[in-house]
Design an enzyme around this catalytic site. Sequence first.
Site, PDB file in Angstrom:
ATOM      1  N   ASN A  25       5.047  35.698  40.722  1.00  0.00           N
ATOM      2  CA  ASN A  25       6.481  35.527  40.510  1.00  0.00           C
ATOM      3  C   ASN A  25       6.901  34.071  40.299  1.00  0.00           C
ATOM      4  O   ASN A  25       8.094  33.779  40.172  1.00  0.00           O
ATOM      5  CB  ASN A  25       7.264  36.192  41.646  1.00  0.00           C
ATOM      6  CG  ASN A  25       7.089  37.709  41.601  1.00  0.00           C
ATOM      7  OD1 ASN A  25       6.618  38.254  40.591  1.00  0.00           O
ATOM      8  ND2 ASN A  25       7.446  38.394  42.670  1.00  0.00           N
ATOM      9  N   ARG A  96       9.485  42.524  33.128  1.00  0.00           N
ATOM     10  CA  ARG A  96      10.895  42.153  33.096  1.00  0.00           C
ATOM     11  C   ARG A  96      11.084  40.685  32.723  1.00  0.00           C
ATOM     12  O   ARG A  96      12.202  40.189  32.623  1.00  0.00           O
ATOM     13  CB  ARG A  96      11.522  42.389  34.474  1.00  0.00           C
ATOM     14  CG  ARG A  96      11.881  43.839  34.714  1.00  0.00           C
ATOM     15  CD  ARG A  96      12.357  44.046  36.117  1.00  0.00           C
ATOM     16  NE  ARG A  96      13.564  43.315  36.434  1.00  0.00           N
ATOM     17  CZ  ARG A  96      14.795  43.721  36.128  1.00  0.00           C
ATOM     18  NH1 ARG A  96      14.966  44.853  35.494  1.00  0.00           N
ATOM     19  NH2 ARG A  96      15.844  43.004  36.460  1.00  0.00           N
ATOM     20  N   ARG A 125      17.491  48.343  38.858  1.00  0.00           N
ATOM     21  CA  ARG A 125      17.095  47.026  38.353  1.00  0.00           C
ATOM     22  C   ARG A 125      17.893  46.638  37.103  1.00  0.00           C
ATOM     23  O   ARG A 125      17.328  46.411  36.025  1.00  0.00           O
ATOM     24  CB  ARG A 125      15.584  46.969  38.084  1.00  0.00           C
ATOM     25  CG  ARG A 125      14.789  47.274  39.329  1.00  0.00           C
ATOM     26  CD  ARG A 125      13.366  46.818  39.230  1.00  0.00           C
ATOM     27  NE  ARG A 125      13.225  45.379  39.386  1.00  0.00           N
ATOM     28  CZ  ARG A 125      12.071  44.753  39.308  1.00  0.00           C
ATOM     29  NH1 ARG A 125      10.990  45.415  39.054  1.00  0.00           N
ATOM     30  NH2 ARG A 125      12.017  43.448  39.456  1.00  0.00           N
ATOM     31  N   ASP A 310       8.767  42.750  49.102  1.00  0.00           N
ATOM     32  CA  ASP A 310       7.411  43.054  48.602  1.00  0.00           C
ATOM     33  C   ASP A 310       6.361  43.100  49.718  1.00  0.00           C
ATOM     34  O   ASP A 310       5.196  43.350  49.447  1.00  0.00           O
ATOM     35  CB  ASP A 310       6.991  41.994  47.572  1.00  0.00           C
ATOM     36  CG  ASP A 310       7.988  41.892  46.455  1.00  0.00           C
ATOM     37  OD1 ASP A 310       8.083  42.828  45.671  1.00  0.00           O
ATOM     38  OD2 ASP A 310       8.712  40.883  46.396  1.00  0.00           O
ATOM     39  N   VAL A 332      17.048  44.936  49.864  1.00  0.00           N
ATOM     40  CA  VAL A 332      17.013  44.224  48.575  1.00  0.00           C
ATOM     41  C   VAL A 332      17.057  45.208  47.399  1.00  0.00           C
ATOM     42  O   VAL A 332      17.849  45.047  46.472  1.00  0.00           O
ATOM     43  CB  VAL A 332      15.779  43.306  48.487  1.00  0.00           C
ATOM     44  CG1 VAL A 332      15.724  42.597  47.136  1.00  0.00           C
ATOM     45  CG2 VAL A 332      15.792  42.288  49.620  1.00  0.00           C
ATOM     46  N   ARG A 418      -1.365  44.463  37.517  1.00  0.00           N
ATOM     47  CA  ARG A 418      -0.208  43.665  37.071  1.00  0.00           C
ATOM     48  C   ARG A 418       0.002  42.463  37.989  1.00  0.00           C
ATOM     49  O   ARG A 418       0.493  41.420  37.552  1.00  0.00           O
ATOM     50  CB  ARG A 418       1.075  44.518  37.131  1.00  0.00           C
ATOM     51  CG  ARG A 418       1.361  45.333  35.909  1.00  0.00           C
ATOM     52  CD  ARG A 418       2.771  45.889  35.973  1.00  0.00           C
ATOM     53  NE  ARG A 418       3.724  44.850  36.317  1.00  0.00           N
ATOM     54  CZ  ARG A 418       4.845  45.042  37.000  1.00  0.00           C
ATOM     55  NH1 ARG A 418       5.175  46.241  37.415  1.00  0.00           N
ATOM     56  NH2 ARG A 418       5.651  44.040  37.264  1.00  0.00           N
TER      57      ARG A 418
HETATM   58  N1  EPU Z   1      20.276  42.775  40.559  1.00  0.00           N
HETATM   59  C1  EPU Z   1      21.397  43.248  39.902  1.00  0.00           C
HETATM   60  N2  EPU Z   1      21.677  42.759  38.655  1.00  0.00           N
HETATM   61  C2  EPU Z   1      20.891  41.833  38.042  1.00  0.00           C
HETATM   62  C3  EPU Z   1      19.740  41.341  38.711  1.00  0.00           C
HETATM   63  C4  EPU Z   1      19.459  41.844  39.987  1.00  0.00           C
HETATM   64  O1  EPU Z   1      22.132  44.082  40.440  1.00  0.00           O
HETATM   65  O2  EPU Z   1      21.196  41.435  36.903  1.00  0.00           O
HETATM   66  C5  EPU Z   1      19.952  43.310  41.894  1.00  0.00           C
HETATM   67  C6  EPU Z   1      18.645  44.120  41.857  1.00  0.00           C
HETATM   68  O3  EPU Z   1      18.852  45.427  41.401  1.00  0.00           O
HETATM   69  C7  EPU Z   1      18.183  44.039  43.290  1.00  0.00           C
HETATM   70  C8  EPU Z   1      18.661  42.650  43.735  1.00  0.00           C
HETATM   71  O4  EPU Z   1      19.661  42.250  42.786  1.00  0.00           O
HETATM   72  O5  EPU Z   1      18.804  45.023  44.061  1.00  0.00           O
HETATM   73  C9  EPU Z   1      17.591  41.600  43.809  1.00  0.00           C
HETATM   74  O6  EPU Z   1      16.897  41.524  42.577  1.00  0.00           O
HETATM   75  P1  EPU Z   1      16.287  40.139  42.032  1.00  0.00           P
HETATM   76  O7  EPU Z   1      17.010  39.768  40.794  1.00  0.00           O
HETATM   77  O8  EPU Z   1      16.256  39.174  43.156  1.00  0.00           O
HETATM   78  O9  EPU Z   1      14.831  40.592  41.681  1.00  0.00           O
HETATM   79  P2  EPU Z   1      13.991  40.246  40.372  1.00  0.00           P
HETATM   80  O10 EPU Z   1      14.191  38.839  39.989  1.00  0.00           O
HETATM   81  O11 EPU Z   1      14.164  41.316  39.362  1.00  0.00           O
HETATM   82  C10 EPU Z   1      11.923  39.333  41.667  1.00  0.00           C
HETATM   83  C11 EPU Z   1      10.479  39.696  41.725  1.00  0.00           C
HETATM   84  C12 EPU Z   1      10.306  40.977  42.535  1.00  0.00           C
HETATM   85  C13 EPU Z   1      10.853  40.736  43.930  1.00  0.00           C
HETATM   86  C14 EPU Z   1      12.320  40.305  43.850  1.00  0.00           C
HETATM   87  C15 EPU Z   1      12.915  39.962  45.193  1.00  0.00           C
HETATM   88  C16 EPU Z   1       9.647  38.847  39.645  1.00  0.00           C
HETATM   89  C17 EPU Z   1       9.075  39.121  38.308  1.00  0.00           C
HETATM   90  N3  EPU Z   1       9.971  39.888  40.383  1.00  0.00           N
HETATM   91  O12 EPU Z   1      12.542  40.402  40.977  1.00  0.00           O
HETATM   92  O13 EPU Z   1       8.929  41.213  42.613  1.00  0.00           O
HETATM   93  O14 EPU Z   1      10.749  41.919  44.675  1.00  0.00           O
HETATM   94  O15 EPU Z   1      12.431  39.151  42.993  1.00  0.00           O
HETATM   95  O16 EPU Z   1      12.219  38.906  45.789  1.00  0.00           O
HETATM   96  O17 EPU Z   1       9.767  37.689  40.055  1.00  0.00           O
HETATM   97  C18 EPU Z   1       6.975  42.465  42.649  1.00  0.00           C
HETATM   98  O18 EPU Z   1       6.375  41.380  42.577  1.00  0.00           O
HETATM   99  O19 EPU Z   1       6.413  43.575  42.866  1.00  0.00           O
HETATM  100  C19 EPU Z   1       8.424  42.475  42.481  1.00  0.00           C
HETATM  101  C20 EPU Z   1       9.135  43.592  42.282  1.00  0.00           C
END
Ligand code: EPU
Length: 438
Positions: A25, A96, A125, A310, A332, A418
Amino acid sequence: MNVDRITVRGGKPLQGRIQMKGAKNLVTKAMVAALLGESPSELRSVPEISDVRVVQGLLELHGVSVERDGDTLRLDPANVRTAHETSINAHAGSSRIPILFCGPLLHQLGEAFIPDLGGCHIGDRPIDFHLEVLRTFGAVVEKLPSGIRMTAPNGLHGAKIELPYPSVGATEQVLLGAVRARGRTELKNAAVEPEILDLIAILQKMGAEIQVDTDRTIRIEGVDRLVGYSHTALFDRNETASWACAALATGGDVFLEGARQPEMTTFLNVFRKAGGAFEIEDDGIRFWHPGGDLKPVVVETDVHPGFMTDWQQPLVVALTKANGISIVHETVYEQRFGFTEALVEMGARIQIHTDCLGSHACRFGARNYQHSAVIAGPVELHGADVVVPDLRGGFSHLVAALTAEGTSRISNVGIIARGYERFIEKLETLGADFDVEG
Ligand code: EPU
């Protein structure tokens, strides 16, 4: 190695030493950041995982040359160009990360296209925060049947932004957009995960001006040009927690080279409360089951410095062995307990509730989301045939199979690649008993 199915004969404690590389990440975002430089970047400790390959493919489509030498990537953005929509769609796979290409591409080319986004199926998401950020910076967003097209006829400009939730991805979107935007950006309610601070370190090396305040406010002063960086990626905290829980659940003893204490303190507290033992060394952390009963815990996932979302999946497997009732409240993602169905099939006693069973009510409580788990133990798990649903859930199925009595067949294990580098080799190194099918 391309593996689709693995047959695990459980009951052997995992024992041995394996290496943790750079965080999935962080590494994938650092690769995108290289697009912003005028000169080549060098990123070290890059794991061989499929998410890295997807981002590499997308960068190459956009004219960035990417060379791998061992675990070092050299990324040269000298010939950045627009890529064809259909090739972008074909390469993006289930990642993503493409959404994070938007800011850098708008700076470099004045336009960007992103496909329909995939990722793990762990909730809706949505990408609404991302699109709002880009619009606030001055991008024109057009939704097409094939994806989302963006242009920035007048370039991007700094802005005042407040996120509704400290989203990791949306914070990265702001950083990657603001560093070369005209003027100042103030981001309130930012995520401050260690991977984000490492991305900020990279951007600072490139020439960006970024300040992180104590109250989740990040201030960015836009600059005209950035150069390439040279950086060793932060270790993968999620991989570390996963193997640590695998050691605990199987009664094993592993040394995770490259893991560091400061970014893991919250995890280490819970690991110890659950009855696990650890020892911090300069070159890594040893995690083991010290014997005796594991203890039940009450855990709430949260943004940093909370217990990461995670980390809960492999922990839940270890908690099936704890003597008593444990509770995990997921705050989360609204839908991250789907993986427990397979554990129940294997004999686990887990109930999922829509109530907030933690110390505070979260934003999912009133909305009927199945987001609190009650785990009763100890139980002996037994082997079963399971299909991997998502990355972290899939790893937890693997851990469950390793602890179970008898044989389990786990399909769709490709998803695990992945985010877990060479997990098949690592299982071998740690003495697991299994066969693979291509
Ligand atoms: N959210 C929204 N709208 C948005 C973006 C996020 O509502 O436009 C919500 C999400 O639905 C969720 C919350 O905000 O409920 C947090 O999501 P966040 O944006 O923080 O997550 P992300 O950036 O999509 C990254 C990691 C995830 C990890 C989360 C939380 C990457 C590629 N993915 O996701 O990792 O769980 O932050 O720390 O960096 C994994 O590695 O398996 C994984 C899912």
